[in-house]
Design a protein around this motif. Structure first.
Motif, PDB file in Angstrom:
ATOM      1  N   ALA A   1      31.575 -38.584 -36.404  1.00 38.76           N
ATOM      2  CA  ALA A   1      30.589 -37.637 -35.869  1.00 38.76           C
ATOM      3  C   ALA A   1      31.021 -37.214 -34.479  1.00 38.76           C
ATOM      4  O   ALA A   1      31.715 -37.951 -33.779  1.00 38.76           O
TER       5      ALA A   1
ATOM      6  N   GLU B   1      19.766 -30.354 -46.415  1.00 40.58           N
ATOM      7  CA  GLU B   1      19.409 -30.391 -45.002  1.00 40.58           C
ATOM      8  C   GLU B   1      18.447 -31.555 -44.755  1.00 40.58           C
ATOM      9  O   GLU B   1      17.285 -31.355 -44.422  1.00 40.58           O
TER      10      GLU B   1
ATOM     11  N   ARG C   1      23.180 -41.263 -37.421  1.00 42.87           N
ATOM     12  CA  ARG C   1      22.811 -41.019 -38.825  1.00 42.87           C
ATOM     13  C   ARG C   1      21.348 -40.648 -39.006  1.00 42.87           C
ATOM     14  O   ARG C   1      20.981 -40.068 -40.025  1.00 42.87           O
ATOM     15  N   LYS C   2      20.489 -40.963 -38.011  1.00 42.57           N
ATOM     16  CA  LYS C   2      19.064 -40.677 -38.188  1.00 42.57           C
ATOM     17  C   LYS C   2      18.339 -40.210 -36.929  1.00 42.57           C
ATOM     18  O   LYS C   2      17.139 -40.003 -36.949  1.00 42.57           O
TER      19      LYS C   2
ATOM     20  N   THR D   1      16.839 -35.179 -43.060  1.00 41.41           N
ATOM     21  CA  THR D   1      16.528 -35.657 -41.713  1.00 41.41           C
ATOM     22  C   THR D   1      17.150 -37.034 -41.449  1.00 41.41           C
ATOM     23  O   THR D   1      17.016 -37.562 -40.356  1.00 41.41           O
TER      24      THR D   1
ATOM     25  N   GLN E   1      17.551 -32.760 -37.812  1.00 36.41           N
ATOM     26  CA  GLN E   1      17.935 -32.307 -39.156  1.00 36.41           C
ATOM     27  C   GLN E   1      19.448 -32.170 -39.222  1.00 36.41           C
ATOM     28  O   GLN E   1      20.090 -31.838 -38.235  1.00 36.41           O
ATOM     29  N   TYR E   2      19.987 -32.450 -40.368  1.00 39.37           N
ATOM     30  CA  TYR E   2      21.431 -32.371 -40.600  1.00 39.37           C
ATOM     31  C   TYR E   2      21.699 -31.280 -41.625  1.00 39.37           C
ATOM     32  O   TYR E   2      20.815 -30.878 -42.377  1.00 39.37           O
ATOM     33  N   ARG E   3      22.933 -30.835 -41.664  1.00 38.90           N
ATOM     34  CA  ARG E   3      23.366 -29.889 -42.692  1.00 38.90           C
ATOM     35  C   ARG E   3      24.510 -30.554 -43.439  1.00 38.90           C
ATOM     36  O   ARG E   3      25.519 -30.911 -42.852  1.00 38.90           O
ATOM     37  N   VAL E   4      24.351 -30.740 -44.733  1.00 37.56           N
ATOM     38  CA  VAL E   4      25.356 -31.400 -45.558  1.00 37.56           C
ATOM     39  C   VAL E   4      26.117 -30.332 -46.336  1.00 37.56           C
ATOM     40  O   VAL E   4      25.519 -29.526 -47.060  1.00 37.56           O
TER      41      VAL E   4
ATOM     42  N   TRP F   1      26.561 -41.884 -45.136  1.00 38.33           N
ATOM     43  CA  TRP F   1      27.521 -42.360 -44.149  1.00 38.33           C
ATOM     44  C   TRP F   1      28.460 -43.386 -44.763  1.00 38.33           C
ATOM     45  O   TRP F   1      28.039 -44.275 -45.483  1.00 38.33           O
TER      46      TRP F   1
ATOM     47  N   VAL G   1      18.980 -37.352 -35.189  1.00 37.78           N
ATOM     48  CA  VAL G   1      19.010 -35.900 -35.041  1.00 37.78           C
ATOM     49  C   VAL G   1      17.873 -35.328 -35.896  1.00 37.78           C
ATOM     50  O   VAL G   1      17.612 -35.830 -36.988  1.00 37.78           O
TER      51      VAL G   1
ATOM     52  N   VAL H   1      20.860 -39.218 -42.718  1.00 42.41           N
ATOM     53  CA  VAL H   1      22.070 -39.216 -43.549  1.00 42.41           C
ATOM     54  C   VAL H   1      22.664 -40.616 -43.698  1.00 42.41           C
ATOM     55  O   VAL H   1      23.838 -40.763 -44.016  1.00 42.41           O
TER      56      VAL H   1
END
Length: 123
Positions: free
Chosen positions: A39, A25, A8-9, A27, A13-16, A33, A11, A29
């Motif tokens: 995942a 986007e 959840r943290k 950093t 950057q994430y893409r939602v 969650w 990575v 999530v």
């Protein structure tokens, strides 16, 4: 695969996506969650670009400042529920004398596609 990590943290950057539309986007999530969230990690050929560069085999896409060439193959991947389609491959052009070293370098990354295929033109 990554003991002690928190997907959840950990990575960069994430893409939602919501209803198929990119909405954020972040950093982290953690707040998005849920107990039923899932995942999965994908190996990526970008993993070994630095190792190739260090060995003097600088990938052309890095020199040009563009993304690596990717091609959709005619080879069907095994479907899983809503996930389906053909395999996608990346390509890194190089000189013939660099092939043995590149194969040796990339084979060290089995979770990032593993050893490169040389000359598999059937795709």
């Amino acid at each position: 695969m990554a003991p002690g990590s928190d997907i959840r943290k950990d990575v960069p950057q994430y893409r939602v996506f919501e209803h198929g539309i990119l909405t954020d986007e972040p950093t982290d999530v953690t707040d998005l969650w849920h107990d039923d969230s899932v995942a999965f990690l994908l190996g990526c050929s970008f993993t070994f670009d630095d190792a190739l560069s260090t060995a003097g085999i600088k990938p052309r896409h890095i020199e040009m400042g563009v993304n690596v060439p990717m091609f959709k193959t005619a080879i069907r991947a095994d479907p899983s529920n809503r996930l389906h389609g053909n395999y996608v491959v990346s390509m890194r052009p190089m000189l013939p004398h660099q092939i043995v070293a590149a194969t040796s370098i990339t084979s060290r990354y089995p979770f990032a596609h593993g050893r490169r295929s040389i000359g598999d033109w059937y795709c």
